[in-house]
Design a protein around this motif. Structure first.
Motif, PDB file in Angstrom:
ATOM      1  N   THR A  71       0.850  -1.188   0.000  1.00  0.00           N
ATOM      2  CA  THR A  71       0.000   0.000   0.000  1.00  0.00           C
ATOM      3  C   THR A  71       0.886   1.237   0.000  1.00  0.00           C
ATOM      4  OG1 THR A  71      -1.650  -1.198   1.275  1.00  0.00           O
ATOM      5  CG2 THR A  71      -1.855   1.188   1.222  1.00  0.00           C
ATOM      6  N   CYS A  75      -0.779   7.871  -1.182  1.00  0.00           N
ATOM      7  CA  CYS A  75      -2.137   7.941  -1.738  1.00  0.00           C
ATOM      8  C   CYS A  75      -3.034   6.783  -1.296  1.00  0.00           C
ATOM      9  CB  CYS A  75      -2.078   8.003  -3.261  1.00  0.00           C
ATOM     10  SG  CYS A  75      -1.461   6.496  -4.041  1.00  0.00           S
ATOM     11  N   SER A  77      -3.128   3.713  -2.502  1.00  0.00           N
ATOM     12  CA  SER A  77      -3.452   2.725  -3.532  1.00  0.00           C
ATOM     13  C   SER A  77      -2.574   1.483  -3.381  1.00  0.00           C
ATOM     14  CB  SER A  77      -3.273   3.336  -4.923  1.00  0.00           C
ATOM     15  OG  SER A  77      -1.914   3.605  -5.166  1.00  0.00           O
ATOM     16  N   CYS A  90       3.807   3.882  -4.926  1.00  0.00           N
ATOM     17  CA  CYS A  90       3.286   3.377  -6.196  1.00  0.00           C
ATOM     18  C   CYS A  90       3.897   4.111  -7.382  1.00  0.00           C
ATOM     19  CB  CYS A  90       1.761   3.487  -6.221  1.00  0.00           C
ATOM     20  SG  CYS A  90       1.147   5.186  -6.170  1.00  0.00           S
TER      21      CYS A  90
END
Length: 188
Positions: A71, A75, A77, A90
């Protein structure tokens, strides 16, 4: 265990196409066999897409890296990466935003400058705030007007103004008084 092979046209031209399918060759022999193969590039591309891990396609052993879900702390995501990877975000954008300092508030405006000061002796305006006198003449007058400390000589008892470099430690008005005092101590 090998995945089922979907037959494609280029496979007929491969060096291994003349080998019986049940023949199990050593890895080095398989790789050597692929070295001169005319369809090696196509074979490798196919193997990377469809081949099972450990199979030899285009002279290379197919490996599939293990992946894990992480994760992004910026953010939130989910993204996929290998367990040994040190990747935390990410994207590079999220990494940059996470590590950049928060935006600062603009600095408060500076206070207005003080009005120019005046000379302590004659009262004329001064161009700089740090100065106390407008000229050397006013400075000399201020020195003459200044209250100077007066000390009593321990040798002869007269009053004297000590030198500026040692106004609190001067004990004698002259070297002669100092020397006479040291002689009287030696005699005693």
């Amino acid at each position: 265990m090998s995945a089922p092979v979907v037959f494609e046209d280029w496979m007929d031209d491969g060096a291994c196409s003349r080998m019986p399918t049940f023949t199990i060759l050593k890895l080095t022999i398989q790789q050597r066999l692929c070295g001169d193969c005319p369809v090696r590039v196509e074979c490798l591309a196919y193997g990377r897409q469809h081949g099972a891990e450990g199979d030899v396609w285009g002279g290379e052993v197919i490996t599939r890296p293990k992946t894990e879900q992480r994760t992004c702390p910026q953010c939130g995501s989910q993204f996929e990466t290998t367990p040994s990877s040190q990747r935390r975000f990410c994207s590079s954008r999220c990494g940059g935003l996470f590590h950049s300092p928060p935006k600062q508030q603009p600095a408060p405006p500076r206070p207005a400058r003080r009005a120019p000061s005046t000379c302590e002796i004659c009262g004329t305006g001064l161009p700089h705030q740090r100065r106390r006198y407008c000229s050397r003449e006013c400075w000399n007058r201020a020195r003459a007007l200044a209250v100077k400390p007066v000390t009593t000589c321990e040798g002869c008892g007269t009053s004297f103004t000590p030198p500026r470099n040692r106004p609190t430690t001067a004990r004698f008005c002259s070297r002669r008084c100092s020397n006479s005092r040291s002689r009287t101590r030696k005699d005693a």
